[in-house]
Design a protein around this motif. Sequence first.
Motif, PDB file in Angstrom:
ATOM      1  N   MET A  78     -14.765  -7.634   5.668  1.00 47.85           N
ATOM      2  CA  MET A  78     -15.596  -6.497   5.243  1.00 47.85           C
ATOM      3  C   MET A  78     -15.755  -6.455   3.731  1.00 47.85           C
ATOM      4  SD  MET A  78     -14.925  -2.517   6.131  1.00 47.85           S
ATOM      5  CE  MET A  78     -13.724  -2.202   4.850  1.00 47.85           C
ATOM      6  N   TRP A  88      -2.401   6.237  -1.579  1.00 50.41           N
ATOM      7  CA  TRP A  88      -3.656   5.486  -1.739  1.00 50.41           C
ATOM      8  C   TRP A  88      -4.541   5.666  -0.505  1.00 50.41           C
ATOM      9  CZ3 TRP A  88      -7.084   2.098   0.260  1.00 50.41           C
ATOM     10  CH2 TRP A  88      -7.989   1.479  -0.614  1.00 50.41           C
ATOM     11  N   VAL A 127     -15.372   7.960   9.451  1.00 47.73           N
ATOM     12  CA  VAL A 127     -15.311   6.661   8.797  1.00 47.73           C
ATOM     13  C   VAL A 127     -14.450   6.688   7.554  1.00 47.73           C
ATOM     14  CG1 VAL A 127     -17.537   7.157   7.730  1.00 47.73           C
ATOM     15  CG2 VAL A 127     -16.711   4.837   7.796  1.00 47.73           C
ATOM     16  N   ASN A 128     -14.673   7.677   6.734  1.00 48.57           N
ATOM     17  CA  ASN A 128     -13.956   7.793   5.467  1.00 48.57           C
ATOM     18  C   ASN A 128     -14.301   9.182   4.953  1.00 48.57           C
ATOM     19  OD1 ASN A 128     -13.614   7.866   2.589  1.00 48.57           O
ATOM     20  ND2 ASN A 128     -13.423   5.637   2.587  1.00 48.57           N
ATOM     21  N   HIS A 176     -19.553  10.277  12.244  1.00 48.47           N
ATOM     22  CA  HIS A 176     -18.652   9.158  12.497  1.00 48.47           C
ATOM     23  C   HIS A 176     -17.469   9.309  11.540  1.00 48.47           C
ATOM     24  CE1 HIS A 176     -16.867   5.325  12.782  1.00 48.47           C
ATOM     25  NE2 HIS A 176     -17.535   4.724  11.813  1.00 48.47           N
ATOM     26  N   ARG A 231      -4.893  -5.568   3.533  1.00 52.79           N
ATOM     27  CA  ARG A 231      -4.804  -4.127   3.256  1.00 52.79           C
ATOM     28  C   ARG A 231      -6.171  -3.499   2.994  1.00 52.79           C
ATOM     29  NH1 ARG A 231      -2.562  -3.433  -2.968  1.00 52.79           N
ATOM     30  NH2 ARG A 231      -4.320  -4.488  -3.968  1.00 52.79           N
ATOM     31  N   GLY A 232      -7.159  -4.354   2.689  1.00 56.25           N
ATOM     32  CA  GLY A 232      -8.487  -3.847   2.355  1.00 56.25           C
ATOM     33  C   GLY A 232      -9.214  -3.213   3.526  1.00 56.25           C
ATOM     34  N   ASN A 269     -10.715   5.346  11.934  1.00 54.15           N
ATOM     35  CA  ASN A 269     -12.049   4.942  12.394  1.00 54.15           C
ATOM     36  C   ASN A 269     -11.898   4.242  13.747  1.00 54.15           C
ATOM     37  OD1 ASN A 269     -14.444   3.606  12.903  1.00 54.15           O
ATOM     38  ND2 ASN A 269     -14.696   2.832  10.820  1.00 54.15           N
ATOM     39  N   CYS A 290     -20.026   1.129  15.329  1.00 51.63           N
ATOM     40  CA  CYS A 290     -19.688   2.560  15.201  1.00 51.63           C
ATOM     41  C   CYS A 290     -20.859   3.472  15.564  1.00 51.63           C
ATOM     42  CB  CYS A 290     -19.212   2.862  13.792  1.00 51.63           C
ATOM     43  SG  CYS A 290     -17.884   1.782  13.267  1.00 51.63           S
ATOM     44  N   ARG A 313     -14.349  10.448   2.103  1.00 48.59           N
ATOM     45  CA  ARG A 313     -15.209  10.496   0.907  1.00 48.59           C
ATOM     46  C   ARG A 313     -16.666  10.229   1.283  1.00 48.59           C
ATOM     47  NH1 ARG A 313     -12.547   5.847  -1.468  1.00 48.59           N
ATOM     48  NH2 ARG A 313     -13.993   5.850  -3.202  1.00 48.59           N
ATOM     49  N   ARG A 367      -8.099   7.633  -0.671  1.00 45.32           N
ATOM     50  CA  ARG A 367      -9.321   6.818  -0.563  1.00 45.32           C
ATOM     51  C   ARG A 367     -10.041   6.977   0.765  1.00 45.32           C
ATOM     52  NH1 ARG A 367     -10.219   3.023  -4.979  1.00 45.32           N
ATOM     53  NH2 ARG A 367      -8.544   3.537  -6.393  1.00 45.32           N
ATOM     54  N   THR A 368      -9.312   7.418   1.809  1.00 47.98           N
ATOM     55  CA  THR A 368      -9.949   7.439   3.140  1.00 47.98           C
ATOM     56  C   THR A 368      -9.805   8.765   3.896  1.00 47.98           C
ATOM     57  OG1 THR A 368      -8.005   6.724   4.424  1.00 47.98           O
ATOM     58  CG2 THR A 368      -9.308   4.996   3.395  1.00 47.98           C
ATOM     59  N   GLY A 400     -16.043  -3.881   1.509  1.00 50.95           N
ATOM     60  CA  GLY A 400     -15.843  -2.430   1.574  1.00 50.95           C
ATOM     61  C   GLY A 400     -16.785  -1.615   0.702  1.00 50.95           C
ATOM     62  N   ARG A 401     -16.947  -2.043  -0.561  1.00 50.95           N
ATOM     63  CA  ARG A 401     -17.793  -1.277  -1.496  1.00 50.95           C
ATOM     64  C   ARG A 401     -19.251  -1.230  -1.022  1.00 50.95           C
ATOM     65  NH1 ARG A 401     -15.803  -0.998  -7.082  1.00 50.95           N
ATOM     66  NH2 ARG A 401     -13.906   0.207  -6.774  1.00 50.95           N
ATOM     67  N   THR A 419       0.852  -1.198   0.000  1.00 45.67           N
ATOM     68  CA  THR A 419       0.000   0.000   0.000  1.00 45.67           C
ATOM     69  C   THR A 419       0.882   1.239   0.000  1.00 45.67           C
ATOM     70  OG1 THR A 419      -1.937   1.009   1.058  1.00 45.67           O
ATOM     71  CG2 THR A 419      -0.190   0.249   2.535  1.00 45.67           C
TER      72      THR A 419
HETATM   73  O1  UT7 Z   1     -17.477   1.711  10.284  1.00 45.33           O
HETATM   74  C1  UT7 Z   1     -17.573   0.958   9.110  1.00 45.33           C
HETATM   75  C2  UT7 Z   1     -16.186   0.584   8.647  1.00 45.33           C
HETATM   76  N1  UT7 Z   1     -16.119   0.276   7.258  1.00 45.33           N
HETATM   77  C3  UT7 Z   1     -15.931   1.194   6.294  1.00 45.33           C
HETATM   78  O2  UT7 Z   1     -15.884   2.343   6.544  1.00 45.33           O
HETATM   79  C4  UT7 Z   1     -15.737   0.700   4.886  1.00 45.33           C
HETATM   80  C5  UT7 Z   1     -16.287   1.626   3.838  1.00 45.33           C
HETATM   81  N2  UT7 Z   1     -15.581   1.407   2.615  1.00 45.33           N
HETATM   82  C6  UT7 Z   1     -14.429   2.085   2.317  1.00 45.33           C
HETATM   83  O3  UT7 Z   1     -14.026   2.950   3.064  1.00 45.33           O
HETATM   84  C7  UT7 Z   1     -13.742   1.753   1.043  1.00 45.33           C
HETATM   85  O4  UT7 Z   1     -14.493   0.788   0.337  1.00 45.33           O
HETATM   86  C8  UT7 Z   1     -12.279   1.264   1.249  1.00 45.33           C
HETATM   87  C9  UT7 Z   1     -11.401   2.415   1.727  1.00 45.33           C
HETATM   88  C10 UT7 Z   1     -12.234   0.113   2.251  1.00 45.33           C
HETATM   89  C11 UT7 Z   1     -11.718   0.770  -0.087  1.00 45.33           C
HETATM   90  O5  UT7 Z   1     -11.772   1.819  -1.029  1.00 45.33           O
HETATM   91  P1  UT7 Z   1     -12.405   1.554  -2.472  1.00 45.33           P
HETATM   92  O6  UT7 Z   1     -12.233   2.802  -3.230  1.00 45.33           O
HETATM   93  O7  UT7 Z   1     -13.789   1.036  -2.290  1.00 45.33           O
HETATM   94  O8  UT7 Z   1     -11.456   0.456  -3.053  1.00 45.33           O
HETATM   95  P2  UT7 Z   1     -11.783  -1.027  -3.532  1.00 45.33           P
HETATM   96  O9  UT7 Z   1     -12.038  -1.919  -2.367  1.00 45.33           O
HETATM   97  O10 UT7 Z   1     -12.820  -0.989  -4.618  1.00 45.33           O
HETATM   98  O11 UT7 Z   1     -10.422  -1.428  -4.171  1.00 45.33           O
HETATM   99  C12 UT7 Z   1      -9.879  -0.710  -5.306  1.00 45.33           C
HETATM  100  C13 UT7 Z   1      -8.481  -1.224  -5.547  1.00 45.33           C
HETATM  101  C14 UT7 Z   1      -8.380  -2.760  -5.584  1.00 45.33           C
HETATM  102  O12 UT7 Z   1      -7.421  -3.111  -6.544  1.00 45.33           O
HETATM  103  P3  UT7 Z   1      -7.863  -3.573  -8.017  1.00 45.33           P
HETATM  104  O13 UT7 Z   1      -8.732  -4.789  -7.799  1.00 45.33           O
HETATM  105  O14 UT7 Z   1      -8.622  -2.419  -8.605  1.00 45.33           O
HETATM  106  O15 UT7 Z   1      -6.567  -3.860  -8.669  1.00 45.33           O
HETATM  107  C15 UT7 Z   1      -7.872  -3.114  -4.212  1.00 45.33           C
HETATM  108  O16 UT7 Z   1      -7.176  -4.327  -4.198  1.00 45.33           O
HETATM  109  O17 UT7 Z   1      -7.615  -0.815  -4.480  1.00 45.33           O
HETATM  110  C16 UT7 Z   1      -6.949  -1.954  -3.942  1.00 45.33           C
HETATM  111  N3  UT7 Z   1      -6.708  -1.723  -2.518  1.00 45.33           N
HETATM  112  C17 UT7 Z   1      -5.615  -1.119  -2.057  1.00 45.33           C
HETATM  113  N4  UT7 Z   1      -4.528  -0.619  -2.690  1.00 45.33           N
HETATM  114  C18 UT7 Z   1      -3.586  -0.058  -1.914  1.00 45.33           C
HETATM  115  C19 UT7 Z   1      -7.524  -2.033  -1.466  1.00 45.33           C
HETATM  116  N5  UT7 Z   1      -6.947  -1.648  -0.333  1.00 45.33           N
HETATM  117  C20 UT7 Z   1      -5.758  -1.075  -0.657  1.00 45.33           C
HETATM  118  C21 UT7 Z   1      -4.729  -0.483   0.084  1.00 45.33           C
HETATM  119  N6  UT7 Z   1      -3.666   0.023  -0.584  1.00 45.33           N
HETATM  120  N7  UT7 Z   1      -4.762  -0.383   1.430  1.00 45.33           N
END
Ligand code: UT7
Length: 329
Positions: free
Chosen positions: A219, A36, A258-259, A256, A155-156, A286, A116, A261, A40-41, A221-222, A32
């Motif tokens: 989780m 990123w 959380v993120n 909260h 890492r997700g 978070n 949360c 975005r 993203r967060t 995530g999406r 990571t």
């Molecule tokens: O209190 C509730 C707690 N939960 C949450 O808040 C989760 C809410 N969701 C999110 O915040 C977002 O979905 C995340 C931050 C977890 C992920 O962001 P995203 O923009 O939805 O990314 P994604 O899961 O769709 O993944 C996009 C890409 C993937 O790679 P490919 O398949 O496009 O090649 C992931 O493998 O990003 C990759 N990825 C990472 N890359 C670098 C996922 N995690 C990471 C990371 N570093 N840590």
Amino acid sequence: MADSLRAAVTGMGSYVPARIMTNADFEKILDTTDEWITQRTGIKERRIRTDGESTLTMATEASRQALAEANVAAADLDLIIVATITPELPFPATACLLQSELGAGNIPAFDLSAACSGFIYALTVGDQFIRTGTYKKILVVGVDVMSHFADYTDRGNCILFGDGAGAAVLEASTDERGIAYTVLAADGGGAGFIHAPAGGTRLPTTHQTLDEGLQFIKMQGRDVYRFAVEKMQWLLGDCMAQCNLTPDDVDMVIPHQVNMRIICSAVEKYNFPMEKVYINIDKYGNTSAASVPLALKEAMANGKVGPGSTVLLIAFGAGLTWAGAVLKL
Ligand code: UT7
């Protein structure tokens, strides 16, 4: 008159561990980047407990601060509610341990699990006891050690979470200060979106569950993201509609953390300027049930809100749960 009673927040406290885990630290153990995670967060760093720090020690410190600020002795409390999904022990309740630690009397003390959304759930329960005239002084705590559930090979999601505690003293008030409105909701159909599969009675801990990492957060995530945006938007709309408020009447939204975005998408719907949205996710990530009280306490401490301010609290979390509150400080 019991029906004119309101629950005023008369003191707040918070605690975060001193140990900081930065995005650069994750770069060393995961595939990571700081870029990123930041994009993203919005998270730059989070606090992670060290040896000797636990749910109870963090809750105790936050509670002592809140009691001191409210000038309320632990012995004068009528009820303690602890919102947590990472209790000190599987049983008894962390709230009972906290009661003993603080030197409160033999008052009721229980934990509440709403992830949360937990702090707003606990605030709502406390509010009901005060409105009915049952209790006058209540300690409400939101505390989680999310590093306990984080899989530092995934890492997700492990990059999202941090540890912390926040506490509030609620006291019966007859003026316009206090909790004006609360709303709670849940959709257990979404339980699988974010959960820890093992460690409960469905799948007790075994060597195999540990080897497979089933004690850690899983989780989607999406899916959580979409749900979060929708519910945070709904909560803002509902809180304002029920209290006849427009964004101009609101001094601060405390979401909260959380993120970034998710928060931005929620407040954009109502054109809240970002200076009216309290953000500290960059520093703490978070922190689950601690997130809202940590942000509220910090906003009060740095003068962003104060006596007379109208504040909206909104949160969502595992369960799935979501909750909101309108508070006049
Ligand atoms: O209190 C509730 C707690 N939960 C949450 O808040 C989760 C809410 N969701 C999110 O915040 C977002 O979905 C995340 C931050 C977890 C992920 O962001 P995203 O923009 O939805 O990314 P994604 O899961 O769709 O993944 C996009 C890409 C993937 O790679 P490919 O398949 O496009 O090649 C992931 O493998 O990003 C990759 N990825 C990472 N890359 C670098 C996922 N995690 C990471 C990371 N570093 N840590």
